[in-house]
Design an enzyme around this catalytic site. Sequence first.
Site, mmCIF file in Angstrom:
data_model
loop_
_atom_site.group_PDB
_atom_site.id
_atom_site.type_symbol
_atom_site.label_atom_id
_atom_site.label_comp_id
_atom_site.label_asym_id
_atom_site.label_seq_id
_atom_site.Cartn_x
_atom_site.Cartn_y
_atom_site.Cartn_z
ATOM 1 C CG HIS A 145 -6.167 6.348 -1.758
ATOM 2 N ND1 HIS A 145 -6.791 6.615 -2.963
ATOM 3 C CD2 HIS A 145 -5.906 7.562 -1.202
ATOM 4 C CE1 HIS A 145 -6.892 7.930 -3.136
ATOM 5 N NE2 HIS A 145 -6.373 8.536 -2.091
ATOM 6 C CB THR A 192 -0.936 0.020 1.223
ATOM 7 O OG1 THR A 192 -0.121 -0.085 2.422
ATOM 8 C CG2 THR A 192 -1.921 -1.132 1.181
ATOM 9 C CG PHE A 204 2.258 9.633 -3.192
ATOM 10 C CD1 PHE A 204 2.549 8.653 -2.247
ATOM 11 C CD2 PHE A 204 3.008 10.800 -3.185
ATOM 12 C CE1 PHE A 204 3.560 8.840 -1.317
ATOM 13 C CE2 PHE A 204 4.028 10.997 -2.255
ATOM 14 C CZ PHE A 204 4.309 10.006 -1.314
#
Length: 312
Positions: free
Chosen positions: A239, A125, A166
């Site tokens: 996310h 993640t 990102f």
Amino acid sequence: MAQKRAIILDGDPGHDDAIAWMLAAASDALQILAVTTVCGNQTVEKVSYNARRICTLLGIEAPVAAGRSTPLVSEAMNAPSVHGESGLDGPALPEPTMPLCELSSVALMAKVVSEYDGKVTIISTGPLTNTACFLLAHPELKEKLECISIMGGGIELGNWTPAAEFNILVDPEAAKVVFESGVPILMCGLDVTEKALILPQDFEAMRAIGGQVGQIVAEWLEFFYRFHKNIGYEGAPMHDPCAVAVLLRPELFDLREMCVQIETKGEYCRGATVGHNRKPPNARVAMGVDRAAFVQLLIDAADRLKNREVAI
Ligand code: RIB
Ligand code: CA
């Protein structure tokens, strides 16, 4: 009972990483073999401290190892504007009850994958630096990976730049290694995570559960909501929890097979995840989710941990 899925949690906590790890810790379908940290939201020192505090809070009894302090090629890039100077600003958390593992993240990944009697899933993640280094250093262990479930990328959109998300932007070279590795990939990019929105009624429902974990998760959700509301979002995009939820309840997601290629060059498009069907697929990409059912998954997970209480 079906055998548990053995997993490694790899991330840069980070509020949404922490909530993803809560979902994993509460699931009796997952066995957490190791936790590895990567520089991303904050420095690897800060996210490693956060990782140990989160593991203490959630009762994750697995070794925690720190990764590199920089991406493979780029300079380190952090996100204090999103997660704060600590990388996990907001509610008070317990001090860690476990030391940092003496092994590096890659060495710990290799140890648990080689020793486990079965296949292992990496749930990443954050930037893919650790996973790429592991694949490069231990190609012989590739066949022991069940799959790599990532939060990263976006077929139709970016967030840190118009083209790139990102996690991929921090280390595009690492993402290229992972997507070209041949290991089955589950990709939860912005296409799905920006539909997995947490709204005020959701973190109020989380708060209503009671218990220390529910209270802290509700504060993490509200922290994330306030940041995203201020930049024009309707809710907080969840996310990282998507990368865990898609393994637990794949039927809640609209999964499409695609060939995903990573742009590592380009002044404007570095870090883009280009999805198409002009080559054989290398990933299953989540493009949609049943939002209400996804939110209920998070609330049910916190409910299962509501009797857990640690000193803060
Ligand atoms: O773009 C969202 C991703 O970047 C999430 O993993 C968040 O934690 C940050 O790392
Ligand atoms: Ca993250």
